[in-house]
Design a protein around this motif. Structure first.
Motif, PDB file in Angstrom:
ATOM      1  N   ALA A 355      48.437 -26.444  49.603  1.00 48.19           N
ATOM      2  CA  ALA A 355      49.754 -25.995  49.157  1.00 48.19           C
ATOM      3  C   ALA A 355      50.003 -26.313  47.686  1.00 48.19           C
ATOM      4  CB  ALA A 355      50.833 -26.632  50.032  1.00 48.19           C
ATOM      5  N   SER A 356      49.652 -27.545  47.251  1.00 49.44           N
ATOM      6  CA  SER A 356      49.967 -27.946  45.872  1.00 49.44           C
ATOM      7  C   SER A 356      48.747 -28.025  44.983  1.00 49.44           C
ATOM      8  CB  SER A 356      50.645 -29.323  45.892  1.00 49.44           C
ATOM      9  OG  SER A 356      49.769 -30.295  46.440  1.00 49.44           O
ATOM     10  N   LEU A 357      47.549 -27.703  45.513  1.00 48.87           N
ATOM     11  CA  LEU A 357      46.293 -27.816  44.777  1.00 48.87           C
ATOM     12  C   LEU A 357      46.180 -29.187  44.118  1.00 48.87           C
ATOM     13  CD1 LEU A 357      45.149 -24.515  43.060  1.00 48.87           C
ATOM     14  CD2 LEU A 357      44.198 -25.758  44.990  1.00 48.87           C
ATOM     15  N   THR A 358      46.276 -30.220  44.925  1.00 47.02           N
ATOM     16  CA  THR A 358      46.152 -31.591  44.469  1.00 47.02           C
ATOM     17  C   THR A 358      44.910 -32.213  45.073  1.00 47.02           C
ATOM     18  OG1 THR A 358      48.562 -31.809  44.363  1.00 47.02           O
ATOM     19  CG2 THR A 358      47.290 -33.841  44.352  1.00 47.02           C
ATOM     20  N   ARG A 359      44.041 -32.751  44.218  1.00 49.36           N
ATOM     21  CA  ARG A 359      42.897 -33.538  44.699  1.00 49.36           C
ATOM     22  C   ARG A 359      43.374 -34.979  44.814  1.00 49.36           C
ATOM     23  NH1 ARG A 359      38.603 -33.731  40.775  1.00 49.36           N
ATOM     24  NH2 ARG A 359      37.159 -34.366  42.414  1.00 49.36           N
ATOM     25  N   CYS A 360      43.529 -35.431  46.042  1.00 47.45           N
ATOM     26  CA  CYS A 360      44.223 -36.692  46.276  1.00 47.45           C
ATOM     27  C   CYS A 360      43.313 -37.726  46.924  1.00 47.45           C
ATOM     28  CB  CYS A 360      45.427 -36.443  47.169  1.00 47.45           C
ATOM     29  SG  CYS A 360      46.517 -37.860  47.286  1.00 47.45           S
ATOM     30  N   CYS A 361      43.261 -38.921  46.338  1.00 51.71           N
ATOM     31  CA  CYS A 361      42.563 -40.049  46.944  1.00 51.71           C
ATOM     32  C   CYS A 361      43.430 -40.593  48.071  1.00 51.71           C
ATOM     33  CB  CYS A 361      42.325 -41.149  45.909  1.00 51.71           C
ATOM     34  SG  CYS A 361      41.298 -40.660  44.515  1.00 51.71           S
ATOM     35  N   LEU A 362      42.940 -40.483  49.309  1.00 56.59           N
ATOM     36  CA  LEU A 362      43.765 -40.849  50.462  1.00 56.59           C
ATOM     37  C   LEU A 362      43.943 -42.358  50.614  1.00 56.59           C
ATOM     38  CD1 LEU A 362      42.516 -38.448  53.286  1.00 56.59           C
ATOM     39  CD2 LEU A 362      44.540 -38.244  51.843  1.00 56.59           C
ATOM     40  N   GLY A 363      43.000 -43.153  50.069  1.00 57.79           N
ATOM     41  CA  GLY A 363      43.043 -44.596  50.280  1.00 57.79           C
ATOM     42  C   GLY A 363      42.240 -45.041  51.483  1.00 57.79           C
ATOM     43  N   ASP A 364      41.779 -44.106  52.323  1.00 58.59           N
ATOM     44  CA  ASP A 364      40.972 -44.442  53.501  1.00 58.59           C
ATOM     45  C   ASP A 364      39.521 -44.672  53.064  1.00 58.59           C
ATOM     46  OD1 ASP A 364      43.335 -42.840  54.323  1.00 58.59           O
ATOM     47  OD2 ASP A 364      42.559 -43.241  56.323  1.00 58.59           O
ATOM     48  N   VAL A 365      38.991 -45.849  53.360  1.00 58.44           N
ATOM     49  CA  VAL A 365      37.624 -46.208  52.999  1.00 58.44           C
ATOM     50  C   VAL A 365      36.730 -46.115  54.232  1.00 58.44           C
ATOM     51  CG1 VAL A 365      36.106 -48.029  52.116  1.00 58.44           C
ATOM     52  CG2 VAL A 365      38.396 -47.712  51.144  1.00 58.44           C
ATOM     53  N   VAL A 366      35.609 -45.414  54.082  1.00 61.77           N
ATOM     54  CA  VAL A 366      34.655 -45.269  55.181  1.00 61.77           C
ATOM     55  C   VAL A 366      33.278 -45.731  54.718  1.00 61.77           C
ATOM     56  CG1 VAL A 366      35.900 -43.341  56.246  1.00 61.77           C
ATOM     57  CG2 VAL A 366      34.109 -42.876  54.566  1.00 61.77           C
ATOM     58  N   GLN A 367      32.465 -46.133  55.693  1.00 54.80           N
ATOM     59  CA  GLN A 367      31.078 -46.497  55.416  1.00 54.80           C
ATOM     60  C   GLN A 367      30.167 -45.537  56.153  1.00 54.80           C
ATOM     61  OE1 GLN A 367      29.232 -50.045  57.244  1.00 54.80           O
ATOM     62  NE2 GLN A 367      28.721 -50.692  55.161  1.00 54.80           N
ATOM     63  N   VAL A 368      29.141 -45.035  55.468  1.00 53.87           N
ATOM     64  CA  VAL A 368      28.191 -44.101  56.083  1.00 53.87           C
ATOM     65  C   VAL A 368      27.217 -44.899  56.949  1.00 53.87           C
ATOM     66  CG1 VAL A 368      26.421 -42.363  55.660  1.00 53.87           C
ATOM     67  CG2 VAL A 368      28.414 -42.507  54.155  1.00 53.87           C
ATOM     68  N   VAL A 369      27.142 -44.549  58.235  1.00 57.58           N
ATOM     69  CA  VAL A 369      26.263 -45.264  59.172  1.00 57.58           C
ATOM     70  C   VAL A 369      25.144 -44.370  59.703  1.00 57.58           C
ATOM     71  CG1 VAL A 369      28.082 -46.855  59.862  1.00 57.58           C
ATOM     72  CG2 VAL A 369      27.773 -44.731  61.132  1.00 57.58           C
ATOM     73  N   GLY A 370      25.169 -43.086  59.394  1.00 56.77           N
ATOM     74  CA  GLY A 370      24.142 -42.173  59.882  1.00 56.77           C
ATOM     75  C   GLY A 370      24.412 -40.772  59.365  1.00 56.77           C
ATOM     76  N   ALA A 371      23.724 -39.810  59.961  1.00 57.94           N
ATOM     77  CA  ALA A 371      23.881 -38.423  59.521  1.00 57.94           C
ATOM     78  C   ALA A 371      23.724 -37.482  60.705  1.00 57.94           C
ATOM     79  CB  ALA A 371      22.862 -38.075  58.438  1.00 57.94           C
ATOM     80  N   TYR A 372      24.391 -36.341  60.618  1.00 54.82           N
ATOM     81  CA  TYR A 372      24.249 -35.242  61.568  1.00 54.82           C
ATOM     82  C   TYR A 372      23.873 -34.032  60.725  1.00 54.82           C
ATOM     83  CZ  TYR A 372      25.488 -31.821  65.183  1.00 54.82           C
ATOM     84  OH  TYR A 372      25.471 -30.790  66.105  1.00 54.82           O
ATOM     85  N   HIS A 373      22.613 -33.652  60.763  1.00 52.47           N
ATOM     86  CA  HIS A 373      22.068 -32.651  59.849  1.00 52.47           C
ATOM     87  C   HIS A 373      22.322 -33.122  58.412  1.00 52.47           C
ATOM     88  CE1 HIS A 373      22.420 -29.531  63.325  1.00 52.47           C
ATOM     89  NE2 HIS A 373      21.371 -30.304  63.446  1.00 52.47           N
ATOM     90  N   GLN A 374      23.108 -32.403  57.629  1.00 53.97           N
ATOM     91  CA  GLN A 374      23.335 -32.793  56.235  1.00 53.97           C
ATOM     92  C   GLN A 374      24.675 -33.469  56.014  1.00 53.97           C
ATOM     93  OE1 GLN A 374      22.746 -29.380  53.690  1.00 53.97           O
ATOM     94  NE2 GLN A 374      20.531 -29.365  53.978  1.00 53.97           N
TER      95      GLN A 374
END
Length: 528
Positions: A355-374
């Motif tokens: 709606a506002s074309l805003t690239r927003c940092c949500l503040g949610d931090v995640v850690q990559v533990v694996g992959a599903y295809h790419q």
């Protein structure tokens, strides 16, 4: 999308009349066969729709870069006319990153993002719901048996509403119910449940606390419902189950129960831990998605895996990842696409609002533990917006929560149910003393806190953070002040949060409060 909608419409025409008949003539043998037919058709529709979504997911994750490029074009389509950036590199240069609190009103209470367009939120939510139901059906086939599932809150854990096939697939909860008590009573009348649903874990925690507080009243309501049937016996079973205490209560009430379904959002970990240790001991927990204020962020495809693993899909909404260094943002670090994520690394989620074309940092931090295809499979770590800092020490949500958990573990008989913190400057409580943390806790099994127990939190914080320990040694920061609150305190806080104009859905439970009026909800219920 169109074939699925047409199929759902056809099934709706078949299933709705059967549902009406079932309510009118529950004892008819012919009707029973129609109900079973309804169930078989609905289950077949679910399997077909989920297989279609699974195929789409497999295709999109095999070529994640191309899928994200298409998702970006859809997000930008028509937003700014012909001059809108058409490739990811130009897009990043054209739209700089913004922190979530830069795009919200001053009275908002957390790291929130303006809602994404309904069509994108609906598409991701539908995918999460269909794939989540299929995964749940594969891991626990009896959950979708007739009268196998009950929802006990007004909100649903499923991101996309599927009322008619879902009720055909075994829901005992009355359709369109607007009274949470009616939902709980219907669940209590059904001893054969296989799955228990609630909007979020904190809502389910409130349900069990209310069940213990109002158990006798609920038992009387069950017994009075139909004295000529088995309900008086069911009321006696409820009383007996409650007399044996909190631990394992759910399995005593519903011996065939297998899984608890809630929607994962920020601030739910403590409620899940408390439920798993007490009322829902011995049960699996499943969340169909990871949701933030911008919509569905992650898909849950593995109910048999540890709770909290999610696939970040490459479709809408358009997600980028911002690399973090030692749990903090790097000002000059560029965002990366999903296919570029590295296992073991931590990232902040970045969402583009249509709606506002805003690239927003949500503040949610995640850690990559694996992959599903790419595409990366991640687990949630913390929220950057939930930081305590009275002297620049920046005590993060995960650091504080771990310290509090260790401290509560040293309080005999205590189980942590919920907590929130506030910096002393918000309450003007540091006049004449060093600034410090004010901590409000809800506990099970402990009605009073000794000074010795209160001091243990400050010791645990010093063990967890060298910076905090240094400030405490110099006297720049005072000891954390711990307050025990009574029943209903955090329920009142959540009601006040929900009344905020900027409150998101699903609701995120803040661990750091920034407004005095919200803290007062807890201050009014302080016991010691």
């Amino acid at each position: 999308m169109l074939p699925l909608l047409l199929l759902l419409l056809c099934l709706l025409m078949l299933l709705l009349p059967l549902a009406v008949l079932r309510r009118r003539r529950p004892q008819d043998a012919g009707l029973s066969r129609l109900v079973h037919l309804q169930h078989r058709v609905a289950r077949g529709a679910l399997c077909w729709a989920a297989a279609w979504q699974q195929k789409r997911l497999a295709q999109s994750t095999l070529h994640a870069g191309q899928s994200q490029q298409r998702a970006l074009r859809r997000c930008l389509q028509g937003a700014q006319g012909p001059r809108c950036p058409t490739d990811i590199s130009t897009f990043r240069n054209h739209l700089p990153l913004a922190k979530a609190n830069q795009v919200q009103e001053k009275e908002s209470w957390g790291q929130l993002l303006p809602p994404t367009a309904n069509q994108y939120r609906g598409e991701a939510s539908l995918q999460a719901t269909l794939l989540g139901l299929a995964a749940l059906n594969k891991a626990y086939p009896e959950v979708l048996a007739p009268r196998g599932t009950a929802r006990v809150t007004l909100t649903s854990p499923w991101p996309y509403p599927l009322p008619w096939p879902w009720y055909a697939l075994g829901q005992v909860s009355p359709a369109g119910a607007k009274d949470p008590r009616a939902l709980l009573l219907e669940a209590l009348r059904s001893p054969g449940l296989r799955a228990l649903e609630a909007g979020t874990a904190v809502e389910l925690l409130d349900i069990f606390l209310g069940l213990e507080a109002d158990g006798e009243e609920l038992a009387e309501a069950i017994a009075a419902g139909n004295p000529g049937a088995s309900l008086p016996r069911r009321a006696a079973e409820l009383r007996e189950a409650l007399e044996q205490g909190s631990r394992g209560l759910a399995l005593r009430l519903w011996p065939k129960l297998q899984v608890v379904v809630t929607l994962d959002a920020g601030g739910q970990a403590e409620a899940v831990a408390a439920l798993g240790a007490l009322w829902c001991q011995g049960l699996a927990f499943f969340s169909p998605a990871y949701a933030a204020s911008g919509g569905v962020m992650g898909l849950s495809l593995w109910p048999e895996q540890p709770h909290g693993l999610y696939l970040l899909p490459p479709g809408a909404p358009f997600i980028e990842l911002l690399p973090l260094k030692e749990g903090a943002r790097e000002e000059a670090a560029p965002t990366i696409l999903l296919a570029e994520a590295q296992k073991g690394k931590e990232y902040e989620l970045v969402l583009t609002d249509h709606a506002s074309l805003t690239r927003c940092c949500l503040g949610d931090v995640v850690q990559v533990v694996g992959a599903y295809h790419q595409c990366p499979v991640v687990k949630f770590i913390c929220r950057l917006g939930q930081i305590l800092s009275v002297r620049g020490e920046d005590t993060g949500e995960n650091v504080f929560s771990e310290a509090l958990s260790r401290a509560v573990g040293q309080w005999p008989g205590a189980k942590l149910l919920d907590h929130s913190c506030v910096e002393s400057s918000i309450l003007d409580s540091s006049e004449g003393s060093a600034p410090h943390y004010e901590v409000f806790v809800a506990l099970k099994g402990l009605r009073n806190l000794s000074e010795e127990n209160r001091d243990k939190l400050d010791h645990c914080l010093q063990e967890a953070s060298a910076h905090y320990k240094s400030l405490r040694f110099r006297g720049s920061v005072g000891p954390a002040q711990v307050h025990l609150v009574g029943p209903g305190a955090f329920r009142e806080l959540r009601a006040a949060l929900a009344a905020c104009p900027s409150a998101p859905f699903p609701p995120e439970m803040p661990r750091v409060l920034r407004q005095r009026r919200l803290v007062q909800c807890l201050q009014r219920r302080v016991l010691s």
